[in-house]
Write a protein that holds these residues in place. Sequence first.
Motif, mmCIF file in Angstrom:
data_model
loop_
_atom_site.group_PDB
_atom_site.id
_atom_site.type_symbol
_atom_site.label_atom_id
_atom_site.label_comp_id
_atom_site.label_asym_id
_atom_site.label_seq_id
_atom_site.Cartn_x
_atom_site.Cartn_y
_atom_site.Cartn_z
ATOM 1 N N PRO A 129 19.731 14.306 -70.755
ATOM 2 C CA PRO A 129 20.235 13.820 -69.466
ATOM 3 C C PRO A 129 20.575 12.339 -69.490
ATOM 4 O O PRO A 129 20.083 11.583 -70.336
ATOM 5 C CB PRO A 129 19.078 14.120 -68.505
ATOM 6 N N ALA A 130 21.419 11.926 -68.547
ATOM 7 C CA ALA A 130 21.754 10.516 -68.412
ATOM 8 C C ALA A 130 20.490 9.712 -68.149
ATOM 9 O O ALA A 130 19.590 10.159 -67.438
ATOM 10 C CB ALA A 130 22.745 10.322 -67.266
ATOM 11 N N GLY A 131 20.412 8.533 -68.752
ATOM 12 C CA GLY A 131 19.226 7.700 -68.607
ATOM 13 C C GLY A 131 18.159 7.960 -69.644
ATOM 14 O O GLY A 131 17.073 7.355 -69.587
ATOM 15 N N SER A 132 18.433 8.839 -70.599
ATOM 16 C CA SER A 132 17.455 9.149 -71.641
ATOM 17 C C SER A 132 17.178 7.918 -72.500
ATOM 18 O O SER A 132 18.014 7.033 -72.645
ATOM 19 C CB SER A 132 17.958 10.291 -72.528
ATOM 20 N N VAL A 133 15.982 7.898 -73.075
ATOM 21 C CA VAL A 133 15.551 6.785 -73.918
ATOM 22 C C VAL A 133 15.732 7.149 -75.393
ATOM 23 O O VAL A 133 15.363 8.247 -75.815
ATOM 24 C CB VAL A 133 14.082 6.426 -73.638
ATOM 25 N N LYS A 135 26.535 -4.533 -76.956
ATOM 26 C CA LYS A 135 27.984 -4.389 -76.816
ATOM 27 C C LYS A 135 28.393 -2.969 -76.406
ATOM 28 O O LYS A 135 29.566 -2.741 -76.107
ATOM 29 C CB LYS A 135 28.679 -4.788 -78.117
ATOM 30 N N SER A 136 27.444 -2.054 -76.361
ATOM 31 C CA SER A 136 27.751 -0.692 -75.949
ATOM 32 C C SER A 136 27.936 -0.623 -74.434
ATOM 33 O O SER A 136 27.191 -1.242 -73.666
ATOM 34 C CB SER A 136 26.617 0.248 -76.373
ATOM 35 N N ARG A 137 28.916 0.140 -73.984
ATOM 36 C CA ARG A 137 29.158 0.304 -72.553
ATOM 37 C C ARG A 137 28.257 1.358 -71.928
ATOM 38 O O ARG A 137 28.212 1.477 -70.702
ATOM 39 C CB ARG A 137 30.623 0.677 -72.316
ATOM 40 N N SER A 138 27.574 2.114 -72.762
ATOM 41 C CA SER A 138 26.764 3.215 -72.232
ATOM 42 C C SER A 138 25.271 3.044 -72.498
ATOM 43 O O SER A 138 24.496 3.965 -72.251
ATOM 44 C CB SER A 138 27.221 4.540 -72.844
ATOM 45 N N ALA A 139 24.863 1.868 -72.987
ATOM 46 C CA ALA A 139 23.454 1.670 -73.335
ATOM 47 C C ALA A 139 22.952 0.340 -72.790
ATOM 48 O O ALA A 139 23.733 -0.596 -72.589
ATOM 49 C CB ALA A 139 23.256 1.728 -74.847
ATOM 50 N N ALA A 140 21.653 0.279 -72.556
ATOM 51 C CA ALA A 140 21.016 -0.954 -72.091
ATOM 52 C C ALA A 140 19.653 -1.078 -72.736
ATOM 53 O O ALA A 140 18.891 -0.099 -72.806
ATOM 54 C CB ALA A 140 20.885 -0.956 -70.569
ATOM 55 N N GLY A 155 14.577 -0.250 -78.498
ATOM 56 C CA GLY A 155 14.605 0.842 -77.539
ATOM 57 C C GLY A 155 15.669 0.608 -76.480
ATOM 58 O O GLY A 155 15.877 -0.513 -76.036
ATOM 59 N N TYR A 156 16.353 1.688 -76.078
ATOM 60 C CA TYR A 156 17.405 1.546 -75.074
ATOM 61 C C TYR A 156 17.579 2.832 -74.281
ATOM 62 O O TYR A 156 17.127 3.909 -74.692
ATOM 63 C CB TYR A 156 18.731 1.159 -75.737
ATOM 64 N N THR A 157 18.211 2.700 -73.130
ATOM 65 C CA THR A 157 18.565 3.871 -72.323
ATOM 66 C C THR A 157 20.054 4.126 -72.466
ATOM 67 O O THR A 157 20.849 3.205 -72.703
ATOM 68 C CB THR A 157 18.227 3.656 -70.843
ATOM 69 N N SER A 158 20.439 5.383 -72.310
ATOM 70 C CA SER A 158 21.834 5.780 -72.424
ATOM 71 C C SER A 158 22.306 6.398 -71.115
ATOM 72 O O SER A 158 21.696 7.344 -70.618
ATOM 73 C CB SER A 158 22.007 6.786 -73.568
ATOM 74 N N THR A 159 23.393 5.857 -70.563
ATOM 75 C CA THR A 159 23.922 6.402 -69.309
ATOM 76 C C THR A 159 24.609 7.749 -69.524
ATOM 77 O O THR A 159 24.813 8.505 -68.572
ATOM 78 C CB THR A 159 24.937 5.424 -68.683
ATOM 79 N N THR A 160 24.976 8.052 -70.756
ATOM 80 C CA THR A 160 25.643 9.320 -71.054
ATOM 81 C C THR A 160 24.689 10.377 -71.591
ATOM 82 O O THR A 160 25.063 11.545 -71.698
ATOM 83 C CB THR A 160 26.758 9.094 -72.088
ATOM 84 N N ASP A 200 19.735 7.610 -84.343
ATOM 85 C CA ASP A 200 18.782 7.134 -83.338
ATOM 86 C C ASP A 200 17.993 8.311 -82.774
ATOM 87 O O ASP A 200 18.517 9.415 -82.627
ATOM 88 C CB ASP A 200 19.512 6.404 -82.213
ATOM 89 N N ARG A 201 16.746 8.062 -82.442
ATOM 90 C CA ARG A 201 15.837 9.145 -82.066
ATOM 91 C C ARG A 201 15.599 9.185 -80.564
ATOM 92 O O ARG A 201 15.332 8.171 -79.929
ATOM 93 C CB ARG A 201 14.506 8.980 -82.798
ATOM 94 N N PHE A 202 15.665 10.383 -80.030
ATOM 95 C CA PHE A 202 15.385 10.617 -78.617
ATOM 96 C C PHE A 202 13.882 10.535 -78.370
ATOM 97 O O PHE A 202 13.076 11.053 -79.150
ATOM 98 C CB PHE A 202 15.906 11.992 -78.202
ATOM 99 N N VAL A 203 13.502 9.881 -77.283
ATOM 100 C CA VAL A 203 12.092 9.742 -76.921
ATOM 101 C C VAL A 203 11.794 10.601 -75.704
ATOM 102 O O VAL A 203 12.365 10.376 -74.631
ATOM 103 C CB VAL A 203 11.733 8.269 -76.611
#
Length: 252
Positions: free
Chosen positions: A50-54, A84-89, A121-126, A134-137
């Motif tokens: 889902p969107a917002g995943s870590v 620099k990614s538009r979908s990650a923070a 560690g980062y979140t993904s809007t997509t 990269d590993r899903f948490v």
Amino acid sequence: MAASSPVNVGKLMKKLALIAMPLGLTVAGSVMALATPAQAVPAPAAESHPAGSVFVHGTRGMAHFWARSDCAAHASWEVAQVKKSRSAALLPELNVESKNGGDLRFTCYPVQGAQWSYLVGYTSTTGAPIATSDRFVETTHRASYGPAKNPVDADNIWYYNHHVDTRGPSATLRNCTGWLQWFGNLVETNPHTHLISADNACFVAPGRAGYDVSYLATTKTAGLRGDTPTQVNSAPMLDTLGYDYGQVVSGD
């Protein structure tokens, strides 16, 4: 200054939550007869989140270096990829009543074996990672008494807690503040240590004052001022480094 006391292992382990390691899949090949027309085998569908995943990149399983400088270059590059990614923070730091290193959580830390690694560690809007490696948490079930045994962000570390509790005429707020600032700077500038957390201010009581500073070191003999380590295997580094991923620590 009073000598440091042994770390409270129970207190430490309560901070270190665990999550389940995703299961690996083994695909067996087959031999096809020459007379049989070749059939295209569809690639397995990518796992969706889902969107917002870590997601995380790093830990010794993905990044380990003998030289801290080599590690630092790779860590800096990885942080730049997220920025620099538009979908990650980048994940923020925990808002707690102690210094958690701030941007130090993006820099290299020592692991058992005297090597260096990092964890970004980062979140993904997509719901998709920046890189396929990269590993899903899974952010649920991260309590140490939950079902998890080996989290994807795990590393084996030497954990130190420098505890000072001084009594007597020298136990003043002014003196203690100086000690705290001096030792925190010692950890941050030492080539063999990485700051985890430090009290923002000393605790003070009549005739008594003290503080705590936690850090990692390259070996079990690299402690500062006579500190002794706790060996922690499979420490969840998101928690250890002070990342805030919106966790709710529970046994559910």
